[in-house]
Each structure stands twice: as C-alpha cells, then as structure tokens.
Write a protein that holds these residues in place. Structure first.
Motif, PDB file in Angstrom:
ATOM      1  N   ALA A  41      42.962  51.535  32.765  1.00  0.00           N
ATOM      2  CA  ALA A  41      44.342  51.514  32.303  1.00  0.00           C
ATOM      3  C   ALA A  41      44.984  50.192  32.577  1.00  0.00           C
ATOM      4  O   ALA A  41      46.054  49.952  31.868  1.00  0.00           O
ATOM      5  CB  ALA A  41      45.026  52.777  33.243  1.00  0.00           C
ATOM      6  N   ASP A  42      44.698  49.384  33.214  1.00  0.00           N
ATOM      7  CA  ASP A  42      45.289  48.122  33.581  1.00  0.00           C
ATOM      8  C   ASP A  42      44.271  46.828  33.842  1.00  0.00           C
ATOM      9  O   ASP A  42      44.182  46.542  34.975  1.00  0.00           O
ATOM     10  CB  ASP A  42      46.220  48.427  35.021  1.00  0.00           C
ATOM     11  CG  ASP A  42      47.088  47.117  35.231  1.00  0.00           C
ATOM     12  OD1 ASP A  42      47.185  46.172  34.313  1.00  0.00           O
ATOM     13  OD2 ASP A  42      47.525  47.088  36.380  1.00  0.00           O
ATOM     14  N   PRO A  43      43.549  46.410  32.939  1.00  0.00           N
ATOM     15  CA  PRO A  43      42.475  45.549  32.911  1.00  0.00           C
ATOM     16  C   PRO A  43      43.256  44.240  33.288  1.00  0.00           C
ATOM     17  O   PRO A  43      42.499  43.582  33.899  1.00  0.00           O
ATOM     18  CB  PRO A  43      42.075  45.728  31.571  1.00  0.00           C
ATOM     19  CG  PRO A  43      43.183  46.084  30.704  1.00  0.00           C
ATOM     20  CD  PRO A  43      43.664  47.067  31.578  1.00  0.00           C
ATOM     21  N   GLY A  44      44.428  44.053  33.136  1.00  0.00           N
ATOM     22  CA  GLY A  44      44.990  42.550  33.455  1.00  0.00           C
ATOM     23  C   GLY A  44      45.107  42.693  34.946  1.00  0.00           C
ATOM     24  O   GLY A  44      45.725  41.476  35.639  1.00  0.00           O
ATOM     25  N   SER A  60      33.874  48.221  32.157  1.00  0.00           N
ATOM     26  CA  SER A  60      33.661  46.652  31.741  1.00  0.00           C
ATOM     27  C   SER A  60      34.770  45.860  32.330  1.00  0.00           C
ATOM     28  O   SER A  60      36.009  46.015  31.953  1.00  0.00           O
ATOM     29  CB  SER A  60      33.496  46.640  30.298  1.00  0.00           C
ATOM     30  OG  SER A  60      32.144  47.274  30.018  1.00  0.00           O
ATOM     31  N   LEU A  61      34.355  44.655  32.644  1.00  0.00           N
ATOM     32  CA  LEU A  61      35.601  43.765  33.123  1.00  0.00           C
ATOM     33  C   LEU A  61      36.028  42.685  31.987  1.00  0.00           C
ATOM     34  O   LEU A  61      35.240  42.369  31.174  1.00  0.00           O
ATOM     35  CB  LEU A  61      34.922  42.878  34.338  1.00  0.00           C
ATOM     36  CG  LEU A  61      34.714  43.511  35.657  1.00  0.00           C
ATOM     37  CD1 LEU A  61      33.933  42.651  36.637  1.00  0.00           C
ATOM     38  CD2 LEU A  61      35.882  44.220  36.232  1.00  0.00           C
ATOM     39  N   PRO A  62      37.072  42.609  32.086  1.00  0.00           N
ATOM     40  CA  PRO A  62      37.788  41.773  30.858  1.00  0.00           C
ATOM     41  C   PRO A  62      37.148  40.194  30.736  1.00  0.00           C
ATOM     42  O   PRO A  62      36.945  39.758  31.631  1.00  0.00           O
ATOM     43  CB  PRO A  62      39.289  41.399  31.185  1.00  0.00           C
ATOM     44  CG  PRO A  62      39.476  42.631  32.453  1.00  0.00           C
ATOM     45  CD  PRO A  62      38.243  42.725  32.966  1.00  0.00           C
ATOM     46  N   HIS A  84      26.712  47.014  32.478  1.00  0.00           N
ATOM     47  CA  HIS A  84      27.928  47.671  31.943  1.00  0.00           C
ATOM     48  C   HIS A  84      29.201  46.904  32.396  1.00  0.00           C
ATOM     49  O   HIS A  84      30.027  47.074  31.756  1.00  0.00           O
ATOM     50  CB  HIS A  84      28.033  49.309  32.181  1.00  0.00           C
ATOM     51  CG  HIS A  84      28.150  49.407  33.863  1.00  0.00           C
ATOM     52  ND1 HIS A  84      27.440  49.104  34.928  1.00  0.00           N
ATOM     53  CD2 HIS A  84      29.375  49.846  34.527  1.00  0.00           C
ATOM     54  CE1 HIS A  84      27.682  49.233  35.872  1.00  0.00           C
ATOM     55  NE2 HIS A  84      28.958  49.687  35.869  1.00  0.00           N
ATOM     56  N   LEU A  85      29.044  46.255  33.190  1.00  0.00           N
ATOM     57  CA  LEU A  85      30.450  45.473  33.915  1.00  0.00           C
ATOM     58  C   LEU A  85      30.450  44.143  33.103  1.00  0.00           C
ATOM     59  O   LEU A  85      31.711  43.651  32.840  1.00  0.00           O
ATOM     60  CB  LEU A  85      30.206  45.294  35.375  1.00  0.00           C
ATOM     61  CG  LEU A  85      30.322  46.844  36.120  1.00  0.00           C
ATOM     62  CD1 LEU A  85      30.019  46.295  37.796  1.00  0.00           C
ATOM     63  CD2 LEU A  85      31.508  47.270  36.070  1.00  0.00           C
ATOM     64  N   VAL A  86      29.257  43.283  33.207  1.00  0.00           N
ATOM     65  CA  VAL A  86      29.313  41.955  32.873  1.00  0.00           C
ATOM     66  C   VAL A  86      28.285  41.618  31.892  1.00  0.00           C
ATOM     67  O   VAL A  86      27.043  41.860  32.091  1.00  0.00           O
ATOM     68  CB  VAL A  86      29.110  40.970  33.906  1.00  0.00           C
ATOM     69  CG1 VAL A  86      28.894  39.769  33.632  1.00  0.00           C
ATOM     70  CG2 VAL A  86      30.000  41.284  35.281  1.00  0.00           C
ATOM     71  N   PRO A  87      28.753  41.125  30.691  1.00  0.00           N
ATOM     72  CA  PRO A  87      27.720  40.652  29.523  1.00  0.00           C
ATOM     73  C   PRO A  87      27.099  39.418  30.036  1.00  0.00           C
ATOM     74  O   PRO A  87      27.514  38.682  30.852  1.00  0.00           O
ATOM     75  CB  PRO A  87      28.442  40.424  28.396  1.00  0.00           C
ATOM     76  CG  PRO A  87      30.048  40.084  28.937  1.00  0.00           C
ATOM     77  CD  PRO A  87      30.119  40.890  30.338  1.00  0.00           C
ATOM     78  N   ALA A  88      25.767  39.055  29.478  1.00  0.00           N
ATOM     79  CA  ALA A  88      24.803  38.317  29.878  1.00  0.00           C
ATOM     80  C   ALA A  88      25.653  36.806  29.327  1.00  0.00           C
ATOM     81  O   ALA A  88      25.634  35.955  30.085  1.00  0.00           O
ATOM     82  CB  ALA A  88      23.456  38.259  29.162  1.00  0.00           C
TER      83      ALA A  88
END
Length: 330
Positions: A41-44, A60-62, A84-88
């Motif tokens: 709800a608050d990715p920032g 997933s992290l921004p 699922h959190l960090v893309p390559a």
C-alpha cells in the motif's frame, strides 16, 4: 549516532515472530529503523533507506529504490528465495542481497530425514489406525516397515538442503545417490553419495527426496514418465517445491498404491480443505512447515540483523547472494 536507515518491510505479526526485542534494539542502536507493515500500500516508504529487511509477505520492491540511489542498497531477506522481491537486472545495477537459506536448510533437512523415516515405518498410518480403534491384532498383522539402513536413498539436488540432508543420513548407513548437474564424482563422494543421472536414480532408489530449486530447467523435472519409472512402493519426499513435480501424476500413482508420498508443498497454498492431497491414503501431507521451528524463526531474524550490521559497518557479508547464485537459486 545512526549510520543509516533500515526499512523493515513486513507485517507487524511477522516482524515480531522473526525479530526479537534484543535484535530490534541492536538495529536501533546504529540505524534509524523504519517499520513498513504494508509495503504494497505504501511502496514509497522504503525511499531513502540504505537497507530493506524483507519477509515472505513482502511484495516486490520498487525498482526505483533498488537502483535509483547514489550508492548500492542491501536487501536483507529473512527467507530463502528472493526472485519475487528483486529482479535480476537490479543486481546488475549493484544491488546487494543477503538471505538466510543456510539457516533454513538445517530445519528442512531435519524434517526431510524425519519424513523419510516416518514414511518407511508407516508411522502416520499406524497412529491413525490406533486412534480409529483398530484392533491390536489387526495392527500387528499389517505389513512391517522398512529399515533406513537397507534402503537406497536418492537425493535430487545438491543444494544447501540436499547437502544437509546427506549429512544427516550418514549415521544410518543407507546407500545414497545424488543427482545434480553442477557437481562431479569427487564432490558427490565427499558428500557421502554416488553421483548418478536422474533416470538411473529414479529406477534405483527406494526413497526419492527432492531438494532442487525451481528454475526453468527444473520445473516439472519429475513428470509422468519419471513417476512411472519409480520402483514399486517407492517413497517420494518433497520438502522443496511442488513445481518440480507433475502433481496430478504423482497423486494418481499414490492413489493406485504404486508409490507413497510425504509432501510439505503444493501447487496451491493454502491447500483447500477439499483438495484431494488432503484425503489420499497414500499421502502424508503437511502445511509447508519443514523450515518452521521456534529456533529457526529466531535464527532467521538474528542472522539477518547480523548481516545488516555488517553492511552498515562496511564489513563483508557472510550470506551474500552473488549474481551467479541468483541464476541458480529458487
């Protein structure tokens, strides 16, 4: 004086389960600690943080936070898989990752060995029959279990958990096989096992225990043909991921009495109450708890905090995931 900002992006309930008051105080002594109980709800809320501590309920992290700063950030994951959190691509931009797979491996390996022994001795079926009032004579007339010492155990995947399982099997004296394309005969021997290809392992093993990561190459690696190749009465133990297996084919084999299954993982989780995996006589199903112990939860938090403190102090990390490891880890 604080040395950075640490966002803790997980629900309050999970945070309290993983991070003790002592470990929270250790963080707060050197950093500004910012709870983020609802990162979706608050990715920032992670903006400006030097570190983000994550859990299995973290979204997933921004990407803008991962790569948008003027220095590398650390994702400190209290679980195993970080895909699922960090893309390559974020690692290619300098993002650093640490996680606690080494901690989880100890608990999962213990659970795997427990499942192997309980499955070979048919312990759950005997206990269920006792509770249902089956006569002592009828119980005594049931087929006896099998001794682990005299079984061939096939380990699919020389992962951290696979290796930890092999270590725990050594005292029982069983013959262990291992399939993993990334190890050679010498390394396998050092693990107390014989390296073998997957088809041969499936034909030879009395017990098949799965410990491989889910990658494009391993998804569905145990399909209908592989299940058909198993020895009659073989025990399949899955404490890894259900995506490694054709679940429908495995369930069909269990229903027919061709194999027995001890599984902790499913295609759908949570598993619905009416799901056939809950009600098959040839299956012992547990609710994804192989890594779940009070001590493991405590250690997950403590090891993660240790890593964060090392990062903030400019020291080497002990559980950092390299770019190469990211490509081969679930």
């Amino acid at each position: 004086m604080t040395t950075g900002i640490v966002a803790v992006a997980m629900s309050d309930d999970l945070r309290h389960r993983l991070i003790s008051d002592r470990d929270w105080d250790r963080l707060a002594a050197v950093a500004e600690v910012r709870p983020v109980p609802d990162a979706a709800a608050d990715p920032g809320a992670v903006d400006g943080a030097d570190v983000c501590i994550t859990g299995w309920d973290t979204p997933s992290l921004p990407f803008s936070w991962l790569v948008g700063g003027d220095r590398p950030v650390l994702v400190a994951h209290t679980g195993g898989s970080v895909r699922h959190l960090v893309p390559a691509a974020a690692l290619d931009h300098g993002v650093r990752i640490t996680q606690v797979a080494a901690v989880l491996a100890e608990a999962v390996a213990e659970f795997a060995v427990m499942s192997i022994i309980a499955g070979l001795r048919d312990a759950v079926s005997f206990a269920t029959a006792m509770r249902a009032g089956e006569s002592w004579a009828a119980l005594a007339a049931r087929p006896p279990g099998r001794l682990l010492r005299d079984q061939v155990v096939g380990i699919v995947g020389a992962s951290r958990t696979g290796r930890a399982t092999l270590r725990r099997l050594r005292p029982f004296g069983c013959h262990c096989l291992v399939y993993d394309p990334f190890i050679d005969d010498v390394e396998a021997a050092g693990l107390g096992a014989q390296r073998i290809d997957l088809p041969a392992l499936l034909r030879a093993a009395d017990v098949v225990s799965l410990h491989a990561p889910v990658l494009p190459e391993t998804r569905g690696m145990i399909g209908a043909a592989e299940i058909d190749a198993l020895r009659p009465g073989a025990l399949v133990v899955n404490t890894a991921r259900s995506a490694l297996v054709d679940s429908d084919a495995l369930l069909t084999a269990a229903r027919a009495g061709r194999v027995r299954v001890m599984t902790d993982v499913f295609d759908t989780e949570p598993l619905p109450p009416d799901d056939p995996w809950r009600h098959c006589d040839g299956v012992v199903a547990t609710p994804h708890i192989a890594a779940l112990t009070a001590e493991t939860l405590r250690d997950q938090g403590a090891v993660t905090v240790d890593e964060v403190l090392r990062f903030l102090a400019g020291k080497p990390l002990e559980h950092e995931m390299s770019r190469a490891a990211y490509d081969t880890y679930a």
